[in-house]
Design a protein around this motif. Structure first.
Motif, mmCIF file in Angstrom:
data_model
loop_
_atom_site.group_PDB
_atom_site.id
_atom_site.type_symbol
_atom_site.label_atom_id
_atom_site.label_comp_id
_atom_site.label_asym_id
_atom_site.label_seq_id
_atom_site.Cartn_x
_atom_site.Cartn_y
_atom_site.Cartn_z
ATOM 1 N N CYS A 283 0.806 -1.229 0.000
ATOM 2 C CA CYS A 283 0.000 0.000 0.000
ATOM 3 C C CYS A 283 0.840 1.281 0.000
ATOM 4 C CB CYS A 283 -0.960 0.021 1.187
ATOM 5 S SG CYS A 283 -0.157 0.399 2.742
ATOM 6 N N CYS A 292 2.919 -3.317 6.003
ATOM 7 C CA CYS A 292 2.632 -2.449 7.152
ATOM 8 C C CYS A 292 1.631 -3.146 8.088
ATOM 9 C CB CYS A 292 2.068 -1.111 6.678
ATOM 10 S SG CYS A 292 0.397 -1.227 6.026
ATOM 11 N N CYS A 295 -1.835 -3.712 6.485
ATOM 12 C CA CYS A 295 -1.934 -4.791 5.495
ATOM 13 C C CYS A 295 -1.827 -6.167 6.161
ATOM 14 C CB CYS A 295 -0.876 -4.610 4.404
ATOM 15 S SG CYS A 295 -1.271 -3.231 3.305
HETATM 16 ZN ZN ZN Z 1 0.345 -1.585 3.741
#
Ligand code: ZN
Ligand code: AMP
Ligand code: FES
Ligand code: ZN
Length: 339
Positions: A283, A292, A295
């Motif tokens: 992302c 991250c 996600c």
């Molecule tokens: Zn992400």
């Protein structure tokens, strides 16, 4: 009881200010306190394009209303969390407010756009609902503000919220969190600027502002927040406030004026260094790992949804329209001021 400004009949007392107000002067008091916070912390510029995160509750609708009244150009952002009837009703309040005033409301629905809801996400990630919810909201706030080209993201955190978080951080001497607990976070690393213009108003005052301004807000607390530590801290502070009005505001504003800089200096090197910080390969959000926190949460939540035999929703992680965010100094997304 008389209004301290016009001597007409007062309908509310603000004990910490030793003042009673009529409707008009109370509304003005709320606007003035908000304008003062904006000025004091350099939160907004008159030309800024502002995005207000609105939950349908009293604080976020009040801050949106006040900002419009102060002449700011402010759109709203509502995040559908998929918490059953609570989310349905909160969305209706946000929509009704925007429609009645001809304001633009952006909506991002987690179940529709990302394939999971907060109860499922929290269970799958083995996290407290408020923690999974916080990760999800922060991601959507950041992404929506950046995609929409907004200069600043506003939330409705009020004095009670900030004092309770401060209380919790002090009780455990979480000095890193104390270093970050500011009503303004500057834009950096591809994160939008984030501000909390209601830090000079209490929860009781934002509720009264809404009632007096005819704003129909969702009164119910989130059903998943039961047992949340911050609710206990709020109760404790309210007990003290009852005994000595003004303590809560002194506690918070004293921290900002006299202590917060000390924690910031002590932690100026806090957080991952430039080498450790990269961007999420899916992302584009700043992250310390390939994916991250958001996600990773989406992956766990959507895997749980398909394993449970429920009809899986399509996962459509919205691609970012901008280049991946670059690594830079420290980031505040994956660990904000709240523990
Ligand atoms: Zn992400
Ligand atoms: P909370 O984290 O629930 O205490 O909410 C703090 C602030 O986050 C609110 O005042 C809003 O500005 C924002 N917020 C909370 N929930 C939502 C939501 N579902 N959609 C958009 N903004 C939200
Ligand atoms: Fe996020 Fe309740 S609003 S868990
Ligand atoms: Zn008056």
């Amino acid at each position: 009881m008389k209004c301290v400004v016009c001597r007409g009949p007062a309908i509310i007392d603000v004990r910490r200010a030793n003042a009673n107000f009529c409707t008009d002067h109370f509304t003005k008091y709320c606007r003035d306190q908000t304008a003062r916070a904006i000025h004091e912390f350099d939160m907004l510029d008159p030309a800024d394009r502002v995005l207000v995160a609105v939950s349908g509750g009293k604080d976020s609708l009040a801050v949106w209303d006040i900002l419009i009244g102060l002449g700011y150009q402010a759109d709203g952002l509502y995040v559908g969390l998929g918490i059953g009837e609570y989310s349905d009703t909160s969305g209706n309040h946000a929509r009704a407010f925007a429609e009645a005033r001809g304001l633009h409301l952006i909506e991002v629905d987690l179940p529709t756009e990302y394939g999971y809801d907060i109860p499922t996400g929290a269970r799958a990630a083995r996290r407290a609902p408020c923690s999974a919810c916080g990760t999800s909201k922060r991601h959507v706030f950041d992404a929506s503000a950046l995609e929409g080209g907004y200069d600043v993201l506003v939330t409705g955190h009020n004095l009670d919220d900030e004092a309770a978080v401060l209380f919790g951080n002090v009780l455990r001497w979480q000095t890193e969190y104390l270093a970050r607990q500011m009503p303004v976070l500057a834009a950096r690393n591809g994160f939008p600027k984030k501000v909390k213009p209601l830090v000079r108003l209490s929860e009781r005052e934002t509720a009264a502002y809404c009632i007096m301004s005819g704003i129909d807000y969702l009164v119910d607390e989130c059903p998943m927040s039961a047992g949340n530590r911050h609710l206990g801290y709020k109760d404790a502070l309210n007990t003290i406030e009852l005994q000595s009005p003004g303590t809560k505001a002194d506690f918070y504003s004293g921290f900002l004026r006299r202590a917060s800089q000390l924690f910031r200096s002590a932690h100026h090197d806090l957080g991952p260094g430039t080498d450790e910080l990269t961007h999420c390969e899916r992302c584009g959000a700043p992250s310390t790992s390939e994916l991250c926190a958001f996600c990773r949460l989406v992956d766990k939540a959507t895997a749980a949804t398909s394993n449970s035999g429920d009809e899986a929703q399509p996962v459509t992680l919205r691609p970012r329209s901008h280049a991946p965010r670059t690594a830079g100094e420290r980031t505040n997304t994956e660990a904000e001021a709240r523990p």
